[in-house]
Motif scaffolding. Structure first.
Motif, PDB file in Angstrom:
ATOM      1  N   SER A  56      -4.026  29.789  20.054  1.00 26.73           N
ATOM      2  CA  SER A  56      -3.456  29.926  21.553  1.00 26.73           C
ATOM      3  C   SER A  56      -1.930  28.724  22.279  1.00 26.73           C
ATOM      4  CB  SER A  56      -4.091  30.459  22.810  1.00 26.73           C
ATOM      5  OG  SER A  56      -3.662  30.526  24.003  1.00 26.73           O
ATOM      6  N   GLU A  97       2.733  39.471  22.576  1.00 24.52           N
ATOM      7  CA  GLU A  97       2.320  39.917  24.318  1.00 24.52           C
ATOM      8  C   GLU A  97       0.742  40.313  23.901  1.00 24.52           C
ATOM      9  OE1 GLU A  97       1.612  39.268  28.915  1.00 24.52           O
ATOM     10  OE2 GLU A  97       3.673  40.453  27.732  1.00 24.52           O
ATOM     11  N   THR A 101      -2.762  38.956  23.761  1.00 24.85           N
ATOM     12  CA  THR A 101      -4.632  39.365  24.404  1.00 24.85           C
ATOM     13  C   THR A 101      -4.582  40.718  23.896  1.00 24.85           C
ATOM     14  OG1 THR A 101      -2.099  41.810  25.252  1.00 24.85           O
ATOM     15  CG2 THR A 101      -2.681  39.031  26.570  1.00 24.85           C
ATOM     16  N   THR A 103      -3.965  43.882  23.006  1.00 27.10           N
ATOM     17  CA  THR A 103      -3.331  44.762  23.165  1.00 27.10           C
ATOM     18  C   THR A 103      -2.696  45.733  22.347  1.00 27.10           C
ATOM     19  OG1 THR A 103      -1.946  44.283  24.450  1.00 27.10           O
ATOM     20  CG2 THR A 103      -4.313  44.308  25.824  1.00 27.10           C
ATOM     21  N   SER A 250      -1.855  31.091  29.874  1.00 24.93           N
ATOM     22  CA  SER A 250      -3.438  31.455  29.013  1.00 24.93           C
ATOM     23  C   SER A 250      -4.959  31.251  29.250  1.00 24.93           C
ATOM     24  CB  SER A 250      -2.731  31.109  27.466  1.00 24.93           C
ATOM     25  OG  SER A 250      -3.410  29.502  27.509  1.00 24.93           O
ATOM     26  N   GLU A 253      -6.459  36.028  33.301  1.00 20.37           N
ATOM     27  CA  GLU A 253      -6.982  37.349  32.787  1.00 20.37           C
ATOM     28  C   GLU A 253      -5.230  38.142  32.448  1.00 20.37           C
ATOM     29  OE1 GLU A 253      -9.045  42.056  34.025  1.00 20.37           O
ATOM     30  OE2 GLU A 253      -9.360  40.680  35.008  1.00 20.37           O
ATOM     31  N   HIS A 254      -4.956  39.193  31.939  1.00 17.78           N
ATOM     32  CA  HIS A 254      -4.231  39.701  31.519  1.00 17.78           C
ATOM     33  C   HIS A 254      -4.666  40.917  30.467  1.00 17.78           C
ATOM     34  CE1 HIS A 254      -1.007  36.857  32.094  1.00 17.78           C
ATOM     35  NE2 HIS A 254      -1.811  35.740  31.063  1.00 17.78           N
ATOM     36  N   SER A 255      -6.088  41.012  29.859  1.00 24.01           N
ATOM     37  CA  SER A 255      -6.380  42.239  30.054  1.00 24.01           C
ATOM     38  C   SER A 255      -7.930  42.664  30.500  1.00 24.01           C
ATOM     39  CB  SER A 255      -6.500  42.244  27.883  1.00 24.01           C
ATOM     40  OG  SER A 255      -6.084  41.149  27.471  1.00 24.01           O
ATOM     41  N   TYR A 264      -9.744  39.144  29.784  1.00 25.86           N
ATOM     42  CA  TYR A 264      -9.342  38.116  27.989  1.00 25.86           C
ATOM     43  C   TYR A 264      -8.001  37.345  29.198  1.00 25.86           C
ATOM     44  CZ  TYR A 264      -9.495  37.064  23.136  1.00 25.86           C
ATOM     45  OH  TYR A 264      -8.826  36.949  21.958  1.00 25.86           O
ATOM     46  N   GLY A 265      -7.601  36.604  28.386  1.00 25.16           N
ATOM     47  CA  GLY A 265      -6.395  35.279  28.494  1.00 25.16           C
ATOM     48  C   GLY A 265      -5.277  36.060  27.006  1.00 25.16           C
ATOM     49  N   TYR A 266      -4.629  34.899  26.519  1.00 28.88           N
ATOM     50  CA  TYR A 266      -3.883  34.247  25.304  1.00 28.88           C
ATOM     51  C   TYR A 266      -5.097  33.963  24.084  1.00 28.88           C
ATOM     52  CZ  TYR A 266       0.258  35.439  28.109  1.00 28.88           C
ATOM     53  OH  TYR A 266       0.807  35.753  28.775  1.00 28.88           O
TER      54      TYR A 266
END
Length: 321
Positions: A56, A97, A101, A103, A250, A253-255, A264-266
């Motif tokens: 990351s 991305e 993440t 996803t 990073s 939180e993104h997911s 979860y981030g990056y």
């Protein structure tokens, strides 16, 4: 030694018995460091998925330098020569991305680890499994098969191997020494690597591409340095190694892994007071941004190891707050 520290070490030896070492930094200073199971400051431990969080940072450096234009770029933009199978549409909309993440969807239900470990090209192997009928945006944690695509992207954009890019832009500035690429000629060699404490390197496939989801060995001090770098918003010895913007993005939180309620981030796990890199067996780089604490725990591999975050929260942090 304070009795509370004696109690901590007894707890580690009885309930976290595969621990190789633990160190605590407070405000940048080492306030605790201890080793177990015959390990020493010179030991190099396979940190498993902690490798992801290192990657990351490397992606962030590539973004900072303009090697990668945007994390919203589509994955296939980086691999123009890759042939997409007929009727395969999902893969065409997956972005960098989504990989960062966790996803992105994959075609496999049960990870084909044997085929992965015997593959000569982890990037193409992972691309072949990317997409399918899953929904883009749904969290799906992929421990080994999938992250190698990130290594492929780094190679394509930086114009050098992941090992060289990391050595030049991250490891050397922090005084981290990773000796060489490691390739396995047999299953026995890989199993020996997982148990070793004296191998310095980063696993690579036959094509020379370093693994992105596992395979890096670090010392306990190396792990702590990575945590401290991130706590300091990417600055080390007055030099901006990776931008503060990337660290901020990073590690938020993104997911979310809904099943376990884990943000979860990056490629970083996120918690209310900071973030962590977590690897199998109990390898952890834990950063508390509010208390300016970094805890690094190196561990020898053990299946179903006890949760180190619980150990840190309940027994380690209270000693140094």
């Amino acid at each position: 030694m304070k009795k509370s520290m004696i109690d901590l070490e007894r707890l580690i030896e009885t309930k976290y018995e595969n621990t190789a070492g633990i160190t605590v930094l407070k405000n940048g200073n080492t306030v605790y460091e201890s080793y177990f199971n015959g390990c020493t400051p010179e030991s190099r431990i396979h940190v498993y998925s902690v490798t992801k969080s290192i990657v990351s940072i490397l992606i962030g450096i590539a973004v900072d330098r303009g090697c990668i234009k945007s994390i919203h770029q589509k994955v296939l933009d980086f691999f123009p020569d890759y042939r997409v199978k007929q009727r395969e549409k999902t893969i065409q909309n997956i972005t960098l991305e989504h990989l960062l993440t966790m996803t992105a969807p994959y075609k496999y239900k049960f990870a084909p680890y044997i085929k992965y470990f015997t593959s000569e090209d982890g990037v193409t192997f992972s691309l072949d499994l990317l997409g399918g009928r899953g929904k883009i945006g749904d969290f799906r944690y992929t421990p080994l098969i999938g992250p190698d695509i990130l290594s492929g992207i780094l190679i394509k954009t930086a114009g050098q191997s992941v090992f060289d890019f990391a050595s030049e832009n991250l490891f050397s500035p922090l005084g981290i020494h990773v000796s060489r690429n490691i390739t396995f000629q047999s299953k026995e060699e890989q199993l020996a690597f997982n148990k070793a404490t004296d191998i310095s390197g980063w696993v690579a496939d036959e094509a020379g591409t370093n693994t992105a989801g596992w395979g890096l060995t670090l010392s306990l001090t190396d792990m702590a340095k990575i945590g401290q770098l991130c706590l300091q918003k990417g600055i080390w010895d007055g030099r901006q190694i990776v931008s503060a913007n990337w660290i901020n993005e990073s590690t938020k939180e993104h997911s979310r892994w809904e099943k376990n309620d884990l943000p979860y981030g990056y490629l970083w796990w996120v918690h209310p007071d900071g973030f962590s890199a977590m690897g199998d067996g109990g390898n952890v780089i834990y950063v508390n941004t509010e208390k300016h604490i970094v805890v690094a725990i190196a561990s020898l591999f053990k299946r179903n190891a006890r949760d180190r975050i619980e150990l840190i929260k309940e027994y380690v942090e209270p000693l140094f707050l």
